[in-house]
Design a protein around this motif. Structure first.
Motif, mmCIF file in Angstrom:
data_model
loop_
_atom_site.group_PDB
_atom_site.id
_atom_site.type_symbol
_atom_site.label_atom_id
_atom_site.label_comp_id
_atom_site.label_asym_id
_atom_site.label_seq_id
_atom_site.Cartn_x
_atom_site.Cartn_y
_atom_site.Cartn_z
ATOM 1 N N ALA A 169 -11.830 49.779 -9.804
ATOM 2 C CA ALA A 169 -10.738 49.232 -8.997
ATOM 3 C C ALA A 169 -11.261 48.284 -7.931
ATOM 4 C CB ALA A 169 -9.944 50.367 -8.358
ATOM 5 N N VAL A 170 -12.379 48.642 -7.301
ATOM 6 C CA VAL A 170 -12.952 47.760 -6.286
ATOM 7 C C VAL A 170 -13.452 46.470 -6.920
ATOM 8 C CG1 VAL A 170 -14.918 47.518 -4.696
ATOM 9 C CG2 VAL A 170 -13.538 49.585 -4.673
ATOM 10 N N VAL A 171 -14.125 46.591 -8.047
ATOM 11 C CA VAL A 171 -14.648 45.402 -8.727
ATOM 12 C C VAL A 171 -13.503 44.508 -9.200
ATOM 13 C CG1 VAL A 171 -15.902 44.658 -10.803
ATOM 14 C CG2 VAL A 171 -16.825 46.455 -9.362
ATOM 15 N N THR A 172 -12.370 45.061 -9.523
ATOM 16 C CA THR A 172 -11.221 44.266 -9.937
ATOM 17 C C THR A 172 -10.478 43.686 -8.740
ATOM 18 O OG1 THR A 172 -10.962 45.679 -11.862
ATOM 19 C CG2 THR A 172 -9.089 44.316 -11.283
ATOM 20 N N THR A 173 -10.369 44.433 -7.667
ATOM 21 C CA THR A 173 -9.600 44.003 -6.512
ATOM 22 C C THR A 173 -10.256 42.837 -5.781
ATOM 23 O OG1 THR A 173 -8.739 46.230 -6.230
ATOM 24 C CG2 THR A 173 -8.608 44.779 -4.329
ATOM 25 N N ILE A 174 -11.560 42.854 -5.649
ATOM 26 C CA ILE A 174 -12.246 41.801 -4.897
ATOM 27 C C ILE A 174 -12.015 40.419 -5.518
ATOM 28 C CG2 ILE A 174 -14.527 40.939 -4.217
ATOM 29 C CD1 ILE A 174 -15.292 43.874 -3.688
ATOM 30 N N PRO A 175 -12.245 40.218 -6.818
ATOM 31 C CA PRO A 175 -11.946 38.895 -7.384
ATOM 32 C C PRO A 175 -10.446 38.565 -7.358
ATOM 33 C CG PRO A 175 -13.386 40.102 -8.864
ATOM 34 C CD PRO A 175 -12.943 41.053 -7.807
ATOM 35 N N ALA A 176 -9.592 39.572 -7.546
ATOM 36 C CA ALA A 176 -8.149 39.306 -7.520
ATOM 37 C C ALA A 176 -7.713 38.819 -6.142
ATOM 38 C CB ALA A 176 -7.382 40.561 -7.911
ATOM 39 N N LEU A 177 -8.234 39.441 -5.093
ATOM 40 C CA LEU A 177 -7.908 38.975 -3.738
ATOM 41 C C LEU A 177 -8.488 37.592 -3.477
ATOM 42 C CD1 LEU A 177 -8.289 42.194 -1.568
ATOM 43 C CD2 LEU A 177 -6.202 40.943 -2.099
ATOM 44 N N GLY A 178 -9.684 37.336 -3.974
ATOM 45 C CA GLY A 178 -10.281 36.013 -3.822
ATOM 46 C C GLY A 178 -9.449 34.931 -4.491
ATOM 47 N N VAL A 179 -8.962 35.197 -5.686
ATOM 48 C CA VAL A 179 -8.116 34.238 -6.400
ATOM 49 C C VAL A 179 -6.806 34.034 -5.653
ATOM 50 C CG1 VAL A 179 -6.759 33.939 -8.516
ATOM 51 C CG2 VAL A 179 -9.153 34.619 -8.655
ATOM 52 N N TYR A 180 -6.257 35.120 -5.108
ATOM 53 C CA TYR A 180 -4.993 35.032 -4.373
ATOM 54 C C TYR A 180 -5.156 34.221 -3.084
ATOM 55 C CZ TYR A 180 -0.981 36.418 -1.571
ATOM 56 O OH TYR A 180 0.126 36.416 -0.778
ATOM 57 N N VAL A 181 -6.232 34.498 -2.341
ATOM 58 C CA VAL A 181 -6.457 33.798 -1.067
ATOM 59 C C VAL A 181 -6.725 32.321 -1.306
ATOM 60 C CG1 VAL A 181 -8.085 33.607 0.868
ATOM 61 C CG2 VAL A 181 -7.210 35.831 0.178
ATOM 62 N N LEU A 182 -7.484 31.999 -2.330
ATOM 63 C CA LEU A 182 -7.773 30.601 -2.634
ATOM 64 C C LEU A 182 -6.592 29.882 -3.271
ATOM 65 C CD1 LEU A 182 -11.427 30.926 -3.959
ATOM 66 C CD2 LEU A 182 -10.663 30.138 -1.709
ATOM 67 N N GLY A 183 -5.600 30.603 -3.717
ATOM 68 C CA GLY A 183 -4.405 30.005 -4.304
ATOM 69 C C GLY A 183 -4.612 29.450 -5.704
ATOM 70 N N ILE A 184 -5.533 30.019 -6.432
ATOM 71 C CA ILE A 184 -5.826 29.551 -7.789
ATOM 72 C C ILE A 184 -4.817 30.159 -8.747
ATOM 73 C CG2 ILE A 184 -7.543 29.550 -9.640
ATOM 74 C CD1 ILE A 184 -9.692 29.805 -7.443
ATOM 75 N N GLU A 185 -4.242 29.331 -9.599
ATOM 76 C CA GLU A 185 -3.310 29.804 -10.629
ATOM 77 C C GLU A 185 -4.093 30.082 -11.912
ATOM 78 O OE1 GLU A 185 0.084 30.248 -10.894
ATOM 79 O OE2 GLU A 185 0.261 30.060 -8.728
ATOM 80 N N LEU A 186 -4.140 31.323 -12.310
ATOM 81 C CA LEU A 186 -4.822 31.698 -13.547
ATOM 82 C C LEU A 186 -3.803 31.858 -14.667
ATOM 83 C CD1 LEU A 186 -7.330 34.421 -12.319
ATOM 84 C CD2 LEU A 186 -7.826 32.071 -12.915
ATOM 85 N N PRO A 187 -4.167 31.458 -15.882
ATOM 86 C CA PRO A 187 -3.273 31.732 -17.007
ATOM 87 C C PRO A 187 -3.090 33.243 -17.181
ATOM 88 C CG PRO A 187 -5.004 30.187 -17.642
ATOM 89 C CD PRO A 187 -5.333 30.693 -16.274
ATOM 90 N N GLY A 188 -1.966 33.651 -17.699
ATOM 91 C CA GLY A 188 -1.652 35.063 -17.861
ATOM 92 C C GLY A 188 -2.665 35.823 -18.681
#
Length: 107
Positions: free
Chosen positions: A37-56
């Motif tokens: 969960a930690v390994v998944t949350t850190i990149p997810a928060l990074g993508v969210y903060v940077l505003g990057i749109e990832l394909p589904g």
């Protein structure tokens, strides 16, 4: 008491496993899921903060790997390792690092 009837004996089993095995299995699974969960949350928060749109499909695959494959791999690695709770060591190291980088305010 006769041989094997002492309840405090190490030979007491729970469904064929040593007495402490169910506790160890729950702790192993908890550590594995927590690290995943930690390994998944850190990149997810990074993508969210940077505003990057990832394909589904990329986001879904990342969550599947981080919350499914990684915890399963960590669990089985720890399960078949000689020492108990090997994956707790990196987990504690990550917690110590986070505590060192984010100290509590004084008082």
């Amino acid at each position: 008491m006769s041989e094997g009837t002492d309840p405090d004996s190490a030979d007491v089993t729970y469904r064929g496993l040593p007495k402490h095995a169910p506790v160890f299995e729950v702790v192993r699974a908890s550590y594995a899921v927590g690290i995943g969960a930690v390994v998944t949350t850190i990149p997810a928060l990074g993508v969210y903060v940077l505003g990057i749109e990832l394909p589904g499909i990329v986001a879904s695959t990342g969550f599947l790997i981080g919350l499914g494959v990684l915890p399963a791999g960590l669990y089985f690695y720890d399960r078949y390792h000689e020492r108990d709770l090997v994956i707790a060591d990196p987990g504690q190291a990550l917690v110590r690092l986070a505590a060192y980088l984010n100290p509590l305010p004084p008082g």
